[in-house]
Scaffold this motif. Structure first.
Motif, PDB file in Angstrom:
ATOM      1  N   SER A   1      55.514  35.801  45.401  1.00 12.20           N
ATOM      2  CA  SER A   1      55.194  34.999  43.487  1.00 12.20           C
ATOM      3  C   SER A   1      54.832  34.727  42.536  1.00 12.20           C
ATOM      4  N   ALA A   2      53.146  34.431  43.597  1.00  7.30           N
ATOM      5  CA  ALA A   2      52.473  34.635  42.827  1.00  7.30           C
ATOM      6  C   ALA A   2      51.594  35.604  42.491  1.00  7.30           C
ATOM      7  N   PRO A   3      50.718  35.901  41.110  1.00  5.34           N
ATOM      8  CA  PRO A   3      49.824  37.482  41.056  1.00  5.34           C
ATOM      9  C   PRO A   3      49.325  37.114  42.629  1.00  5.34           C
ATOM     10  N   ALA A   4      49.268  38.465  42.818  1.00  6.03           N
ATOM     11  CA  ALA A   4      47.856  38.326  43.976  1.00  6.03           C
ATOM     12  C   ALA A   4      46.576  38.154  43.561  1.00  6.03           C
ATOM     13  N   PRO A   5      45.430  37.948  44.554  1.00  7.74           N
ATOM     14  CA  PRO A   5      44.748  37.264  44.140  1.00  7.74           C
ATOM     15  C   PRO A   5      43.335  38.252  43.803  1.00  7.74           C
TER      16      PRO A   5
ATOM     17  N   VAL B   1      31.758  42.559  33.346  1.00 12.92           N
ATOM     18  CA  VAL B   1      33.088  41.515  32.426  1.00 12.92           C
ATOM     19  C   VAL B   1      31.940  40.539  32.230  1.00 12.92           C
ATOM     20  N   LEU B   2      31.255  40.379  32.569  1.00  8.63           N
ATOM     21  CA  LEU B   2      30.584  38.892  31.868  1.00  8.63           C
ATOM     22  C   LEU B   2      29.559  39.844  30.188  1.00  8.63           C
ATOM     23  N   ALA B   3      29.636  41.141  30.359  1.00  9.07           N
ATOM     24  CA  ALA B   3      29.983  41.496  29.097  1.00  9.07           C
ATOM     25  C   ALA B   3      30.437  41.138  28.140  1.00  9.07           C
ATOM     26  N   GLU B   4      31.466  41.780  28.747  1.00 13.40           N
ATOM     27  CA  GLU B   4      33.002  41.610  27.628  1.00 13.40           C
ATOM     28  C   GLU B   4      33.061  40.175  27.612  1.00 13.40           C
ATOM     29  N   VAL B   5      32.930  39.359  28.502  1.00 12.94           N
ATOM     30  CA  VAL B   5      33.000  37.697  27.672  1.00 12.94           C
ATOM     31  C   VAL B   5      32.428  37.925  26.434  1.00 12.94           C
TER      32      VAL B   5
ATOM     33  N   ASP C   1      41.871  35.622  28.396  1.00 13.54           N
ATOM     34  CA  ASP C   1      41.919  36.763  27.464  1.00 13.54           C
ATOM     35  C   ASP C   1      41.489  37.747  28.155  1.00 13.54           C
ATOM     36  N   VAL C   2      39.288  37.915  28.634  1.00 15.04           N
ATOM     37  CA  VAL C   2      39.691  39.039  29.260  1.00 15.04           C
ATOM     38  C   VAL C   2      39.157  39.236  30.746  1.00 15.04           C
ATOM     39  N   ILE C   3      39.081  38.229  31.292  1.00 13.68           N
ATOM     40  CA  ILE C   3      39.327  38.082  32.881  1.00 13.68           C
ATOM     41  C   ILE C   3      40.359  39.100  33.171  1.00 13.68           C
ATOM     42  N   LYS C   4      41.607  38.373  32.777  1.00 13.43           N
ATOM     43  CA  LYS C   4      43.049  38.792  33.039  1.00 13.43           C
ATOM     44  C   LYS C   4      43.031  40.276  33.176  1.00 13.43           C
ATOM     45  N   ALA C   5      42.613  41.457  32.904  1.00 19.98           N
ATOM     46  CA  ALA C   5      42.782  42.621  32.910  1.00 19.98           C
ATOM     47  C   ALA C   5      42.193  42.888  33.750  1.00 19.98           C
ATOM     48  N   TYR C   6      40.839  42.142  34.340  1.00 21.10           N
ATOM     49  CA  TYR C   6      39.917  42.433  35.916  1.00 21.10           C
ATOM     50  C   TYR C   6      40.930  42.113  37.201  1.00 21.10           C
ATOM     51  N   GLY C   7      42.206  41.763  37.292  1.00 22.01           N
ATOM     52  CA  GLY C   7      42.891  40.632  38.509  1.00 22.01           C
ATOM     53  C   GLY C   7      42.919  39.637  38.480  1.00 22.01           C
TER      54      GLY C   7
ATOM     55  N   GLY D   1      43.661  28.163  34.115  1.00 21.30           N
ATOM     56  CA  GLY D   1      41.991  27.549  35.007  1.00 21.30           C
ATOM     57  C   GLY D   1      41.737  28.664  35.497  1.00 21.30           C
ATOM     58  N   GLU D   2      42.481  28.340  36.910  1.00 24.81           N
ATOM     59  CA  GLU D   2      42.263  29.041  38.338  1.00 24.81           C
ATOM     60  C   GLU D   2      41.136  30.048  37.733  1.00 24.81           C
ATOM     61  N   GLY D   3      41.784  30.879  37.393  1.00 30.01           N
ATOM     62  CA  GLY D   3      41.501  32.145  37.368  1.00 30.01           C
ATOM     63  C   GLY D   3      40.000  32.120  36.258  1.00 30.01           C
ATOM     64  N   VAL D   4      39.796  31.207  35.442  1.00 35.41           N
ATOM     65  CA  VAL D   4      38.302  30.716  35.545  1.00 35.41           C
ATOM     66  C   VAL D   4      37.526  31.160  36.333  1.00 35.41           C
ATOM     67  N   LEU D   5      37.733  29.507  37.251  1.00 38.89           N
ATOM     68  CA  LEU D   5      37.420  29.008  37.928  1.00 38.89           C
ATOM     69  C   LEU D   5      36.928  30.204  38.661  1.00 38.89           C
ATOM     70  N   LYS D   6      38.045  30.872  39.381  1.00 41.82           N
ATOM     71  CA  LYS D   6      37.492  31.658  39.719  1.00 41.82           C
ATOM     72  C   LYS D   6      36.098  33.032  39.779  1.00 41.82           C
ATOM     73  N   PHE D   7      36.232  33.296  38.563  1.00 39.20           N
ATOM     74  CA  PHE D   7      35.710  34.076  37.845  1.00 39.20           C
ATOM     75  C   PHE D   7      34.155  33.197  37.865  1.00 39.20           C
TER      76      PHE D   7
END
Length: 133
Positions: A11-15, A27-31, A72-78, A83-89
């Motif tokens: 039910s949750a997106p894959a890590p 990815v950092l350059a795109e951010v 908005d940027v990092i979601k395209a990279y999985g 907020g959890e996605g931003v913390l993982k990045f």
């Protein structure tokens, strides 16, 4: 179906798959590019003005805008688009900073965009602090 198979019952997106240093750099350059986009720069400036260089207000006004731009940027990279996605990045970038001077430099630029400059209190000001052990 794509080459990235997801279990049906999940039910949750894959890590997010760990990115290599080179992928993280892209990815950092795109951010950074997203932060420099005129509409995002305007949103950040307005939030910065509202915060008046007050750390508490920075957390209230500026951090949510900065987080949304990164999401908005990092979601395209999985990464998850929360907020959890931003913390993982952020943790991933931090893990590469000591190995790659370019990532360290880019990370510093990113932080400077939404964190106020840190001013240290005068040495010996007697305002408490943490004792050295």
């Amino acid at each position: 179906m794509s080459s990235l198979q997801r279990p049906m019952a999940a039910s949750a997106p894959a890590p997010a798959a760990p990115l290599s240093a080179e992928q993280a750099k892209v990815v950092l350059a795109e951010v950074l590019k997203a932060f420099g986009a005129p509409e995002n720069a305007q949103r950040l400036d307005e939030a910065r003005d509202n915060a008046c260089n007050d750390m508490g207000k920075m957390l209230q006004f500026l951090l949510p805008v900065a987080t949304q731009i990164q999401q908005d940027v990092i979601k395209a990279y999985g990464f998850s688009s929360d907020g959890e996605g931003v913390l993982k990045f952020a943790r991933l970038i931090k893990s590469y900073e000591s190995q790659d001077p370019e990532i360290a430099s880019m990370s510093g630029k990113l932080k400077a965009m939404f964190l106020p400059p840190m001013t240290l209190p005068p040495h010996g000001s007697g305002t408490g602090g943490v004792a050295a052990s």
